[in-house]
Write a protein that holds these residues in place. Structure first.
Motif, PDB file in Angstrom:
ATOM      1  N   ARG A 131       0.821  -1.216   0.000  1.00  0.00           N
ATOM      2  CA  ARG A 131       0.000   0.000   0.000  1.00  0.00           C
ATOM      3  C   ARG A 131       0.859   1.270   0.000  1.00  0.00           C
ATOM      4  N   ARG A 132       1.853   1.316   0.883  1.00  0.00           N
ATOM      5  CA  ARG A 132       2.586   2.575   1.071  1.00  0.00           C
ATOM      6  C   ARG A 132       3.726   2.778   0.082  1.00  0.00           C
ATOM      7  N   ASP A 149      -3.905  -1.186  -3.944  1.00  0.00           N
ATOM      8  CA  ASP A 149      -5.101  -1.196  -3.107  1.00  0.00           C
ATOM      9  C   ASP A 149      -4.940  -2.162  -1.942  1.00  0.00           C
ATOM     10  N   GLN A 150      -4.218  -3.268  -2.199  1.00  0.00           N
ATOM     11  CA  GLN A 150      -4.019  -4.263  -1.155  1.00  0.00           C
ATOM     12  C   GLN A 150      -3.043  -5.332  -1.641  1.00  0.00           C
ATOM     13  N   GLY A 160       5.405   4.253 -15.130  1.00  0.00           N
ATOM     14  CA  GLY A 160       4.823   5.440 -14.540  1.00  0.00           C
ATOM     15  C   GLY A 160       4.498   5.240 -13.076  1.00  0.00           C
ATOM     16  N   ALA A 161       3.324   5.723 -12.666  1.00  0.00           N
ATOM     17  CA  ALA A 161       2.901   5.629 -11.264  1.00  0.00           C
ATOM     18  C   ALA A 161       1.483   5.079 -11.199  1.00  0.00           C
ATOM     19  N   PRO A 162       1.300   3.817 -11.551  1.00  0.00           N
ATOM     20  CA  PRO A 162      -0.055   3.244 -11.629  1.00  0.00           C
ATOM     21  C   PRO A 162      -0.731   3.139 -10.263  1.00  0.00           C
ATOM     22  N   THR A 163      -2.041   3.187 -10.288  1.00  0.00           N
ATOM     23  CA  THR A 163      -2.868   2.946  -9.100  1.00  0.00           C
ATOM     24  C   THR A 163      -3.947   1.940  -9.481  1.00  0.00           C
ATOM     25  N   GLY A 164      -4.759   1.555  -8.500  1.00  0.00           N
ATOM     26  CA  GLY A 164      -5.854   0.638  -8.780  1.00  0.00           C
ATOM     27  C   GLY A 164      -5.406  -0.776  -9.067  1.00  0.00           C
TER      28      GLY A 164
END
Length: 558
Positions: A455-456, A461-462, A503-507
């Protein structure tokens, strides 16, 4: 005139006898164990004599996620060390040894580049002082003793289905990832499934890099879990009486190696765990020795800051009681363009907008590093063809995120090209601004530690794991291993477990496929996604271009 290759530059180096490099550090010739004229090991006796001395300042060099465009983390480590010496301060460099696997596979050599290199380059990238061979031999001695014990009656009641000690070799060979051993009849033992990892993923490698002396080394080797009985109680290496012989094989390998940069500054090159499948730092004994002998020690951690730096902080610094004083985050304009969506073949074209998009990767690493409480400076490793407008995008972005970016030309100019970075790093290190703290507390549960990193650091997300893996982690906690840090085995190319997502992906989630207990090294390995602890060769391995010239020189090695 054609530009010289790294190996041509290294071959033309004006090297000093290694005894002179040692003398600059106050090491008597009697405490140097020479391997030829340009490299030596430092005796344990001398290392023991340093215990009362104060430590110098510890500088970590890390980077954004690696791309085919190149970032130059080791090159920057060497250039910064040379530059600190150029501005009148005493600095030593600490890096890892190179593995034959990537040297003959995709990555090539690992001694820096251009005019910021450590020499002798060919030796360091090949057999060097034999440390990796000793580690391979010690690891496989234990493997042989396990099967031999079972063959001669199995007094320890080892469950052959639960042998967790695999074999290793220092080469990329996917065919050995999963094998069937002991075929061919009664005389060859009991057939079972087995496999190989690469030597740099061996727990023996991790132990050598975390041990403080030979006594600690043997104790850690004895603590390694090699198998389980039918009642699921662990079998340790010391139960097989293997720890003593393994220590004998590792006696010389335990002593740090001393070499020099092209500018004749001291460099400690010792140990070599990968950062994507192991903890990615040079040895504790080399780092501690250097800290006693220099005002500043510049070291690196493998791959991007999401792997190497996190493990440096949460494993190496925690275990060794080290307190880093500053961090250098390396980036290149070319790599930022790739993170911004530009294909490798189009990198020569100026594209400030792509650089701006790619800065998201830099920004995430910068934010993560600040979370450890250590001051950070960004080093822009200059490539020929970088545009002023592109460089300005990076410096402005970094300034807006509360840090400073310094343009460095050490590849082309050696230490002279990194003097501005050296001035800034020295100022940060001496400012007393570091309030270093690891990411998580020891008492946190093992899966919670994995999830915290996901996460950090990865901004997932998990972390996800099935019941079998969670049950295994709970069992280790019940056995007294819950305080251990975790070592994430994950692709180096992305914050995710998908190497194509730059890049800096999320999700995204971080799936944990397997967990391994390294009780001797003192951490739990979480194998995530499709990462392999035995890499394979690419379609066109570097080995195809490596050969001896008519004059007997190595060609094609980086």
């Amino acid at each position: 005139m054609a530009q010289k290759t790294d190996i041509e530059i290294a071959r033309a180096a004006d090297k000093l006898p290694i005894r002179e490099i040692g003398a600059r550090l106050g090491i008597d010739e009697a405490d140097l164990l020479p391997y030829g004229h340009d490299k030596a090991k430092i005796s344990q006796r001398f290392i023991d004599s340093l215990k009362g001395r104060p430590d110098g300042k510890l500088i970590l060099v890390t980077a954004i996620n690696p791309t085919p465009a190149g970032e130059g983390k080791t090159t920057t480590t060497v250039g910064l060390g040379d530059a600190i010496n150029r501005i009148g301060r005493r600095a030593a460099i600490c890096i890892r040894e190179a593995s034959l696997g990537p040297n003959f596979g995709m990555k090539g050599g690992a001694a820096g580049g251009g005019y910021a290199q450590i020499v002798p380059m060919e030796d360091m990238n090949l057999h060097f002082t034999g440390d990796f061979h000793a580690i391979t031999a010690a690891h496989n001695l234990l493997a042989a003793m396990i099967d031999n014990h079972i063959y001669w009656g199995n007094a320890l009641e080892i469950d052959t289905r639960r042998i967790v000690w695999r074999r290793v070799m220092d080469m990329n060979d996917r065919a050995l990832r999963q094998i069937t051993a002991s075929l061919g009849g009664v005389m060859n033992g009991f057939p079972r499934e087995a496999g190989f990892d690469i030597t740099v993923a061996s727990e023996v490698m991790a132990i050598l890099c975390l041990a403080t002396d030979l006594t600690d080394l043997q104790n850690r080797l004895g603590d390694m879990i090699v198998a389980y009985r039918r009642d699921k109680t662990p079998v340790f290496a010391r139960d097989l009486d293997a720890d003593g012989a393994m220590t004998v094989l590792l006696r010389d390998a335990m002593q740090p190696n001393l070499v020099q940069t092209l500018e004749n500054n001291p460099a400690f090159v010792h140990g070599g765990p990968f950062a994507n499948i192991a903890h990615g730092c040079n040895s504790v004994i080399a780092t501690r020795t250097a800290l006693k002998l220099a005002d500043f020690v510049v070291t690196e951690a493998g791959f991007g800051a999401d792997l190497g730096a996190e493990k440096f902080f949460d494993i190496k610094c925690r275990k060794a009681g080290l307190h880093p004083d500053a961090v250098v985050l390396v980036a290149t304009i070319r790599a930022l363009k790739m993170n911004g969506g530009v294909a490798k073949e189009d990198l020569a074209r100026a594209d400030p907008e792509a650089v701006a998009r790619g800065c998201a990767n830099l920004g995430r690493h910068l934010s993560n590093l600040k979370g450890f409480g250590v001051p950070v400076v960004v080093a822009i490793n200059h490539f020929e063809g970088d545009g002023d407008a592109e460089t300005a995008v990076v410096t402005d972005y970094v300034r807006q995120h509360g840090a400073e970016a310094v343009l460095c030309r050490h590849w082309a100019e050696g230490g002279k090209g990194a003097e501005a970075l050296a001035e800034r790093v020295v100022a940060l290190a001496e400012s007393g601004a570091s309030s270093f703290a690891p990411l998580y507390e020891e008492q946190m549960g093992l899966f919670d530690k994995i999830d915290t990193i996901a996460r950090r650091i990865y901004h997932a997300d998990q972390a996800i794991a099935d019941a079998k893996i969670r049950d295994q982690l709970h069992a280790w906690e019940a056995q007294g291993y819950g305080h251990l840090p975790v070592c994430m085995a994950k692709t180096q190319y992305s914050f995710t477990t998908d190497p194509t997502r730059r890049g800096a992906p999320t999700g995204h989630d971080v799936p944990v496929r397997e967990v391994r207990l390294s009780a001797g090294a003192g951490f739990v390995v979480a194998v995530c996604g499709e990462i392999m602890t035995m890499p394979g060769l690419p379609s066109r391995p570097a080995a195809e271009k490596i050969r001896l010239s008519e004059t007997g020189h190595v060609e094609g090695l980086f």
